[in-house]
Motif scaffolding. Sequence first.
Motif, PDB file in Angstrom:
ATOM      1  N   GLU A 104     -17.917 -51.817  -7.954  1.00 54.37           N
ATOM      2  CA  GLU A 104     -16.707 -52.132  -8.710  1.00 54.37           C
ATOM      3  C   GLU A 104     -15.939 -50.899  -9.210  1.00 54.37           C
ATOM      4  OE1 GLU A 104     -19.128 -53.233 -12.822  1.00 54.37           O
ATOM      5  OE2 GLU A 104     -17.423 -54.419 -12.209  1.00 54.37           O
ATOM      6  N   ASP A 105     -16.633 -49.788  -9.479  1.00 55.70           N
ATOM      7  CA  ASP A 105     -15.887 -48.621  -9.949  1.00 55.70           C
ATOM      8  C   ASP A 105     -15.667 -47.582  -8.842  1.00 55.70           C
ATOM      9  OD1 ASP A 105     -18.480 -47.868  -9.763  1.00 55.70           O
ATOM     10  OD2 ASP A 105     -18.582 -46.816 -11.678  1.00 55.70           O
ATOM     11  N   ASP A 106     -15.960 -47.956  -7.608  1.00 58.29           N
ATOM     12  CA  ASP A 106     -15.783 -47.017  -6.497  1.00 58.29           C
ATOM     13  C   ASP A 106     -14.351 -47.138  -5.954  1.00 58.29           C
ATOM     14  OD1 ASP A 106     -15.933 -45.335  -4.361  1.00 58.29           O
ATOM     15  OD2 ASP A 106     -17.715 -46.237  -3.475  1.00 58.29           O
ATOM     16  N   THR A 107     -13.444 -46.472  -6.631  1.00 64.79           N
ATOM     17  CA  THR A 107     -12.022 -46.574  -6.254  1.00 64.79           C
ATOM     18  C   THR A 107     -11.753 -45.968  -4.878  1.00 64.79           C
ATOM     19  OG1 THR A 107     -11.687 -44.568  -7.550  1.00 64.79           O
ATOM     20  CG2 THR A 107     -11.100 -46.645  -8.591  1.00 64.79           C
ATOM     21  N   GLU A 108     -12.584 -44.995  -4.475  1.00 66.52           N
ATOM     22  CA  GLU A 108     -12.451 -44.413  -3.136  1.00 66.52           C
ATOM     23  C   GLU A 108     -12.581 -45.494  -2.072  1.00 66.52           C
ATOM     24  OE1 GLU A 108     -12.321 -40.996  -1.655  1.00 66.52           O
ATOM     25  OE2 GLU A 108     -11.128 -41.186  -3.457  1.00 66.52           O
ATOM     26  N   MET A 109     -13.659 -46.277  -2.203  1.00 71.70           N
ATOM     27  CA  MET A 109     -13.932 -47.299  -1.195  1.00 71.70           C
ATOM     28  C   MET A 109     -12.948 -48.463  -1.325  1.00 71.70           C
ATOM     29  SD  MET A 109     -15.824 -47.181   1.351  1.00 71.70           S
ATOM     30  CE  MET A 109     -17.031 -45.915   1.002  1.00 71.70           C
ATOM     31  N   GLU A 110     -12.522 -48.736  -2.538  1.00 75.43           N
ATOM     32  CA  GLU A 110     -11.518 -49.783  -2.737  1.00 75.43           C
ATOM     33  C   GLU A 110     -10.203 -49.383  -2.039  1.00 75.43           C
ATOM     34  OE1 GLU A 110     -10.478 -50.461  -6.801  1.00 75.43           O
ATOM     35  OE2 GLU A 110      -9.359 -52.306  -6.354  1.00 75.43           O
ATOM     36  N   GLU A 125     -10.447 -59.727   2.391  1.00 73.32           N
ATOM     37  CA  GLU A 125     -10.759 -59.840   0.962  1.00 73.32           C
ATOM     38  C   GLU A 125     -11.498 -58.588   0.503  1.00 73.32           C
ATOM     39  OE1 GLU A 125     -13.275 -62.856  -2.004  1.00 73.32           O
ATOM     40  OE2 GLU A 125     -13.339 -63.123   0.164  1.00 73.32           O
ATOM     41  N   LEU A 126     -11.045 -58.013  -0.611  1.00 74.50           N
ATOM     42  CA  LEU A 126     -11.779 -56.900  -1.207  1.00 74.50           C
ATOM     43  C   LEU A 126     -12.692 -57.460  -2.287  1.00 74.50           C
ATOM     44  CD1 LEU A 126      -8.902 -55.476  -0.220  1.00 74.50           C
ATOM     45  CD2 LEU A 126      -9.997 -53.549  -1.327  1.00 74.50           C
ATOM     46  N   VAL A 127     -13.977 -57.191  -2.158  1.00 74.53           N
ATOM     47  CA  VAL A 127     -14.964 -57.784  -3.067  1.00 74.53           C
ATOM     48  C   VAL A 127     -15.637 -56.676  -3.865  1.00 74.53           C
ATOM     49  CG1 VAL A 127     -17.010 -59.245  -3.234  1.00 74.53           C
ATOM     50  CG2 VAL A 127     -15.365 -59.617  -1.372  1.00 74.53           C
ATOM     51  N   ALA A 128     -15.422 -56.676  -5.170  1.00 75.57           N
ATOM     52  CA  ALA A 128     -16.062 -55.674  -6.032  1.00 75.57           C
ATOM     53  C   ALA A 128     -17.472 -56.145  -6.385  1.00 75.57           C
ATOM     54  CB  ALA A 128     -15.239 -55.473  -7.296  1.00 75.57           C
ATOM     55  N   LEU A 129     -18.436 -55.297  -6.113  1.00 72.69           N
ATOM     56  CA  LEU A 129     -19.827 -55.637  -6.412  1.00 72.69           C
ATOM     57  C   LEU A 129     -20.237 -54.984  -7.724  1.00 72.69           C
ATOM     58  CD1 LEU A 129     -21.308 -54.853  -2.871  1.00 72.69           C
ATOM     59  CD2 LEU A 129     -20.733 -57.109  -3.765  1.00 72.69           C
ATOM     60  N   HIS A 130     -21.040 -55.682  -8.477  1.00 68.24           N
ATOM     61  CA  HIS A 130     -21.554 -55.104  -9.717  1.00 68.24           C
ATOM     62  C   HIS A 130     -22.821 -54.321  -9.416  1.00 68.24           C
ATOM     63  CE1 HIS A 130     -18.655 -57.384 -11.972  1.00 68.24           C
ATOM     64  NE2 HIS A 130     -18.999 -58.441 -11.270  1.00 68.24           N
ATOM     65  N   GLU A 131     -22.874 -53.093  -9.921  1.00 76.18           N
ATOM     66  CA  GLU A 131     -24.045 -52.255  -9.673  1.00 76.18           C
ATOM     67  C   GLU A 131     -25.259 -52.884 -10.326  1.00 76.18           C
ATOM     68  OE1 GLU A 131     -24.732 -47.511  -9.196  1.00 76.18           O
ATOM     69  OE2 GLU A 131     -23.126 -48.252 -10.456  1.00 76.18           O
ATOM     70  N   GLU A 132     -26.374 -52.852  -9.596  1.00 73.42           N
ATOM     71  CA  GLU A 132     -27.593 -53.415 -10.157  1.00 73.42           C
ATOM     72  C   GLU A 132     -28.085 -52.569 -11.318  1.00 73.42           C
ATOM     73  OE1 GLU A 132     -29.280 -55.254  -5.975  1.00 73.42           O
ATOM     74  OE2 GLU A 132     -30.548 -53.975  -7.208  1.00 73.42           O
ATOM     75  N   ALA A 133     -28.545 -53.223 -12.338  1.00 79.30           N
ATOM     76  CA  ALA A 133     -29.030 -52.505 -13.526  1.00 79.30           C
ATOM     77  C   ALA A 133     -30.328 -51.782 -13.210  1.00 79.30           C
ATOM     78  CB  ALA A 133     -29.227 -53.486 -14.664  1.00 79.30           C
TER      79      ALA A 133
ATOM     80  N   PRO B  41     -16.817 -42.826  -8.746  1.00 73.38           N
ATOM     81  CA  PRO B  41     -15.704 -42.600  -7.816  1.00 73.38           C
ATOM     82  C   PRO B  41     -15.533 -41.128  -7.455  1.00 73.38           C
ATOM     83  CG  PRO B  41     -14.996 -43.976  -9.643  1.00 73.38           C
ATOM     84  CD  PRO B  41     -16.362 -43.479  -9.979  1.00 73.38           C
ATOM     85  N   LEU B  42     -15.625 -40.263  -8.469  1.00 72.03           N
ATOM     86  CA  LEU B  42     -15.447 -38.837  -8.193  1.00 72.03           C
ATOM     87  C   LEU B  42     -16.640 -38.285  -7.420  1.00 72.03           C
ATOM     88  CD1 LEU B  42     -13.829 -36.260  -8.466  1.00 72.03           C
ATOM     89  CD2 LEU B  42     -14.933 -35.845 -10.669  1.00 72.03           C
ATOM     90  N   ARG B  43     -17.827 -38.745  -7.794  1.00 74.59           N
ATOM     91  CA  ARG B  43     -19.022 -38.281  -7.092  1.00 74.59           C
ATOM     92  C   ARG B  43     -18.933 -38.618  -5.606  1.00 74.59           C
ATOM     93  NH1 ARG B  43     -22.714 -41.312  -9.668  1.00 74.59           N
ATOM     94  NH2 ARG B  43     -23.365 -42.562  -7.890  1.00 74.59           N
ATOM     95  N   ARG B  44     -18.519 -39.830  -5.315  1.00 71.50           N
ATOM     96  CA  ARG B  44     -18.429 -40.256  -3.918  1.00 71.50           C
ATOM     97  C   ARG B  44     -17.302 -39.515  -3.193  1.00 71.50           C
ATOM     98  NH1 ARG B  44     -20.381 -46.487  -3.269  1.00 71.50           N
ATOM     99  NH2 ARG B  44     -22.483 -46.046  -3.964  1.00 71.50           N
ATOM    100  N   LYS B  45     -16.238 -39.214  -3.936  1.00 78.03           N
ATOM    101  CA  LYS B  45     -15.147 -38.446  -3.332  1.00 78.03           C
ATOM    102  C   LYS B  45     -15.643 -37.052  -2.941  1.00 78.03           C
ATOM    103  CE  LYS B  45     -11.002 -38.632  -5.323  1.00 78.03           C
ATOM    104  NZ  LYS B  45      -9.869 -38.314  -6.234  1.00 78.03           N
ATOM    105  N   ILE B  46     -16.373 -36.412  -3.848  1.00 78.15           N
ATOM    106  CA  ILE B  46     -16.874 -35.058  -3.581  1.00 78.15           C
ATOM    107  C   ILE B  46     -17.855 -35.084  -2.411  1.00 78.15           C
ATOM    108  CG2 ILE B  46     -18.229 -33.139  -4.530  1.00 78.15           C
ATOM    109  CD1 ILE B  46     -17.054 -33.950  -7.325  1.00 78.15           C
ATOM    110  N   ILE B  47     -18.757 -36.052  -2.429  1.00 76.21           N
ATOM    111  CA  ILE B  47     -19.758 -36.122  -1.351  1.00 76.21           C
ATOM    112  C   ILE B  47     -19.086 -36.430  -0.012  1.00 76.21           C
ATOM    113  CG2 ILE B  47     -21.807 -37.343  -0.499  1.00 76.21           C
ATOM    114  CD1 ILE B  47     -22.433 -35.507  -2.836  1.00 76.21           C
ATOM    115  N   SER B  48     -18.094 -37.294  -0.024  1.00 77.21           N
ATOM    116  CA  SER B  48     -17.363 -37.591   1.223  1.00 77.21           C
ATOM    117  C   SER B  48     -16.764 -36.326   1.805  1.00 77.21           C
ATOM    118  CB  SER B  48     -16.215 -38.574   0.963  1.00 77.21           C
ATOM    119  OG  SER B  48     -16.708 -39.816   0.607  1.00 77.21           O
ATOM    120  N   ILE B  49     -16.208 -35.515   0.931  1.00 78.30           N
ATOM    121  CA  ILE B  49     -15.571 -34.286   1.412  1.00 78.30           C
ATOM    122  C   ILE B  49     -16.615 -33.277   1.857  1.00 78.30           C
ATOM    123  CG2 ILE B  49     -14.208 -32.308   0.604  1.00 78.30           C
ATOM    124  CD1 ILE B  49     -12.369 -34.358  -0.699  1.00 78.30           C
ATOM    125  N   LEU B  50     -17.716 -33.229   1.137  1.00 75.35           N
ATOM    126  CA  LEU B  50     -18.812 -32.352   1.575  1.00 75.35           C
ATOM    127  C   LEU B  50     -19.254 -32.739   2.996  1.00 75.35           C
ATOM    128  CD1 LEU B  50     -21.920 -31.395  -0.567  1.00 75.35           C
ATOM    129  CD2 LEU B  50     -22.130 -31.919   1.834  1.00 75.35           C
TER     130      LEU B  50
END
Lengths: 133, 170
Positions: A104-110, A125-133, B41-50
Amino acid sequence: MTSVLHIDASLTTPEIHFDLEKAHFSIKGSSYPENSLKFYQPVVQYLADLVNTHTPDPAKTFILDVELQYFNTSTAKVLLDILRYFEQLYEKGQPVKVRWLYLEDDTEMEDAGLDYQTAVKLPFELVALHEEA
Amino acid sequence: MNVSYEHRTLFRYEGPLDMQLLPQIVKSAEQLLIGEKVRTPLRRKIISILIELAQNVIHYGIHNHPLANPTISLTRGGDDIVLSISNPIHVSQELFLRTYIENLLSMSKDEQNALYQNVLTKSDYTDSGGAGLGILQVLIKSDNFSYKIEPLGQEHAYFTITATFHTNNS
């Protein structure tokens, strides 16, 4: 053609599980192989055969789940090719739905999902997943 | 004595680079960024670029140079994470790289994004790479980008790309 295509995940490649009988197609993991064209060749061949031989079944919806953590730019282009095959199936009358799954907070992948949503004419459909605790 | 922790090397690798090693580097860098409390998000951005830059080195760099190895480093400087990747190249690649990068740098972010979409959707690609999308991705995703090409003997040069990411943007 074979109904099921399965490729196990590795550290640099995703798990591929395409099951025609179940109308479910899944790409899950990270994708930065040394040679994306080579890795995805069986997938592309499977889909090319499917497009050529499949008779649309309006009672079934093909679900393509894409859940990637990382993917490189050469994968990005192959992914578009894969989506284009599903687009062809959809144009032939086969109901298709793409589900782009991301944390859900991975804006890169979104954002990547939004790019693909714009690039293809498919129910997407874009589906935001909740990270497992 | 005062010790400054403002500029800290989080990760540094110098040596031959291949696809067997890359996943281990990715895993180590990811763990270090988690330790730095860099958000997902930033971590994945950095790793993607790496990954993208390291694969450029693997595909296009000169391997087994007697004087210089590829180098990957992650540094923390205040609120910034700085990723730097260097590798030997042949001098014949220098003009192409300079021209290509300077052309990209002359574009606005919107133009860079449009070019990325255009290459992604319309261009062919090679077996090894993504039709020059890697460096373009770095430019689009980083908050600051720089490069340098230094002489390395008669036939080679040392090519460095540095990408900076602001942690307070994420």
